[in-house]
Design a protein around this motif. Sequence first.
Motif, PDB file in Angstrom:
ATOM      1  N   PHE A 146       0.944  -1.048  -0.013  1.00  0.00           N
ATOM      2  CA  PHE A 146       0.107   0.074  -0.113  1.00  0.00           C
ATOM      3  C   PHE A 146       0.760   1.218   0.160  1.00  0.00           C
ATOM      4  O   PHE A 146       1.732   1.187   0.765  1.00  0.00           O
ATOM      5  CB  PHE A 146      -1.006   0.049   1.084  1.00  0.00           C
ATOM      6  CG  PHE A 146      -2.152  -0.735   0.992  1.00  0.00           C
ATOM      7  CD1 PHE A 146      -3.318  -0.310   0.592  1.00  0.00           C
ATOM      8  CD2 PHE A 146      -1.997  -2.273   1.657  1.00  0.00           C
ATOM      9  CE1 PHE A 146      -4.479  -1.231   0.518  1.00  0.00           C
ATOM     10  CE2 PHE A 146      -3.040  -3.241   1.255  1.00  0.00           C
ATOM     11  CZ  PHE A 146      -4.437  -2.630   0.911  1.00  0.00           C
ATOM     12  N   GLU A 147       0.419   2.283  -0.750  1.00  0.00           N
ATOM     13  CA  GLU A 147       1.348   3.517  -0.919  1.00  0.00           C
ATOM     14  C   GLU A 147       0.474   4.390  -0.274  1.00  0.00           C
ATOM     15  O   GLU A 147      -0.902   4.337  -0.479  1.00  0.00           O
ATOM     16  CB  GLU A 147       1.667   3.857  -2.278  1.00  0.00           C
ATOM     17  CG  GLU A 147       2.517   2.927  -3.067  1.00  0.00           C
ATOM     18  CD  GLU A 147       2.895   3.162  -4.270  1.00  0.00           C
ATOM     19  OE1 GLU A 147       2.330   4.213  -4.782  1.00  0.00           O
ATOM     20  OE2 GLU A 147       3.714   2.420  -4.802  1.00  0.00           O
ATOM     21  N   HIS A 148       0.852   5.564   0.537  1.00  0.00           N
ATOM     22  CA  HIS A 148       0.276   6.604   1.185  1.00  0.00           C
ATOM     23  C   HIS A 148      -0.122   7.577  -0.217  1.00  0.00           C
ATOM     24  O   HIS A 148       0.586   7.794  -1.172  1.00  0.00           O
ATOM     25  CB  HIS A 148       1.209   7.535   1.939  1.00  0.00           C
ATOM     26  CG  HIS A 148       1.535   6.725   3.007  1.00  0.00           C
ATOM     27  ND1 HIS A 148       1.032   6.623   4.462  1.00  0.00           N
ATOM     28  CD2 HIS A 148       2.602   5.769   3.563  1.00  0.00           C
ATOM     29  CE1 HIS A 148       1.364   5.959   5.174  1.00  0.00           C
ATOM     30  NE2 HIS A 148       2.358   5.340   4.520  1.00  0.00           N
ATOM     31  N   ILE A 149      -1.506   8.000   0.086  1.00  0.00           N
ATOM     32  CA  ILE A 149      -1.954   8.925  -1.220  1.00  0.00           C
ATOM     33  C   ILE A 149      -2.477  10.197  -0.389  1.00  0.00           C
ATOM     34  O   ILE A 149      -2.725  10.388   1.164  1.00  0.00           O
ATOM     35  CB  ILE A 149      -3.032   8.245  -1.761  1.00  0.00           C
ATOM     36  CG1 ILE A 149      -4.290   8.030  -0.910  1.00  0.00           C
ATOM     37  CG2 ILE A 149      -2.750   7.155  -2.810  1.00  0.00           C
ATOM     38  CD1 ILE A 149      -5.578   7.640  -1.470  1.00  0.00           C
ATOM     39  N   ASN A 150      -2.567  11.230  -1.101  1.00  0.00           N
ATOM     40  CA  ASN A 150      -2.889  12.583  -0.371  1.00  0.00           C
ATOM     41  C   ASN A 150      -4.402  12.735  -0.465  1.00  0.00           C
ATOM     42  O   ASN A 150      -4.930  12.679  -1.743  1.00  0.00           O
ATOM     43  CB  ASN A 150      -2.400  13.662  -1.261  1.00  0.00           C
ATOM     44  CG  ASN A 150      -0.754  13.855  -0.902  1.00  0.00           C
ATOM     45  OD1 ASN A 150      -0.335  13.495   0.019  1.00  0.00           O
ATOM     46  ND2 ASN A 150       0.097  14.224  -2.044  1.00  0.00           N
ATOM     47  N   GLY A 151      -5.148  12.541   0.610  1.00  0.00           N
ATOM     48  CA  GLY A 151      -6.424  12.836   0.730  1.00  0.00           C
ATOM     49  C   GLY A 151      -7.175  11.403   0.684  1.00  0.00           C
ATOM     50  O   GLY A 151      -6.989  10.615   0.037  1.00  0.00           O
ATOM     51  N   ALA A 152      -8.471  11.637   1.015  1.00  0.00           N
ATOM     52  CA  ALA A 152      -9.460  10.485   1.062  1.00  0.00           C
ATOM     53  C   ALA A 152     -10.049  10.198  -0.375  1.00  0.00           C
ATOM     54  O   ALA A 152     -10.251  11.086  -0.853  1.00  0.00           O
ATOM     55  CB  ALA A 152     -10.563  10.709   2.372  1.00  0.00           C
ATOM     56  N   MET A 153     -10.447   9.051  -0.373  1.00  0.00           N
ATOM     57  CA  MET A 153     -11.330   8.521  -1.499  1.00  0.00           C
ATOM     58  C   MET A 153     -12.594   8.144  -1.158  1.00  0.00           C
ATOM     59  O   MET A 153     -12.712   7.702   0.164  1.00  0.00           O
ATOM     60  CB  MET A 153     -10.523   7.461  -2.260  1.00  0.00           C
ATOM     61  CG  MET A 153      -9.160   7.833  -2.934  1.00  0.00           C
ATOM     62  SD  MET A 153      -8.634   6.275  -3.490  1.00  0.00           S
ATOM     63  CE  MET A 153      -9.663   5.845  -5.010  1.00  0.00           C
ATOM     64  N   GLY A 154     -13.737   8.194  -1.968  1.00  0.00           N
ATOM     65  CA  GLY A 154     -14.807   7.839  -1.469  1.00  0.00           C
ATOM     66  C   GLY A 154     -15.508   8.516  -0.560  1.00  0.00           C
ATOM     67  O   GLY A 154     -15.143   9.452  -0.136  1.00  0.00           O
ATOM     68  N   SER A 155     -16.687   7.777   0.288  1.00  0.00           N
ATOM     69  CA  SER A 155     -17.497   8.283   1.266  1.00  0.00           C
ATOM     70  C   SER A 155     -17.582   7.410   2.401  1.00  0.00           C
ATOM     71  O   SER A 155     -18.459   6.752   2.572  1.00  0.00           O
ATOM     72  CB  SER A 155     -18.761   8.567   0.885  1.00  0.00           C
ATOM     73  OG  SER A 155     -18.910   9.392  -0.125  1.00  0.00           O
ATOM     74  N   THR A 156     -16.313   7.369   3.128  1.00  0.00           N
ATOM     75  CA  THR A 156     -16.318   6.261   4.415  1.00  0.00           C
ATOM     76  C   THR A 156     -16.899   7.035   5.608  1.00  0.00           C
ATOM     77  O   THR A 156     -17.570   5.880   6.370  1.00  0.00           O
ATOM     78  CB  THR A 156     -14.966   5.847   4.501  1.00  0.00           C
ATOM     79  OG1 THR A 156     -14.277   7.066   5.172  1.00  0.00           O
ATOM     80  CG2 THR A 156     -14.009   5.392   3.321  1.00  0.00           C
TER      81      THR A 156
END
Length: 169
Positions: A146-156
């Motif tokens: 897994f790689e760190h990404i900037n910001g959330a994805m989707g609607s958790t």
Amino acid sequence: MTTAVKTQQNVVVRRITCDDNAEIARVIRAVSAEFGLTADKGYTVADPNLDTLCEMYSQPRSAYWVVELDGQIAGGGGVSALIGADDDVCELQKMYFMPSLRGKGLAKRLAVQVMAHAKEQGFKRCYLETTASLTQAIALYEHLGFEHINGAMGSTGHVDCEVTMLKTL
């Protein structure tokens, strides 16, 4: 995978059944309390489906596994489509382990199993959210690619999960 798999002495990993709902919810609440992950901060313990995980994970392309130690549920983890994201993105969800299961390689084994299921279901990317205080979990996810990404994805709905990660399956 629908059958139970004995992984180590007295440890069984199997798909959730509706009879497991109360026990896995208890585990998630206990581990969350241990790490200060409270409902008021939007962590999993605030999830309205926490007491009905079997039903939630009976949806298409979803699955959840429980981990038993000496016949008692002591952990689990699952996968489902990431709400509000592209159709090829799933979310690694509700990976919780009681102290009695930690340090045995079971989280890694379960995460690999969950991602294999996700790939079989046609997902191409796996997303997860966690919090910076869970350093061992983050290290595991990094080890798994897994790689760190900037910001959330989707609607958790997990507003305080400041660590967001993504892996190509």
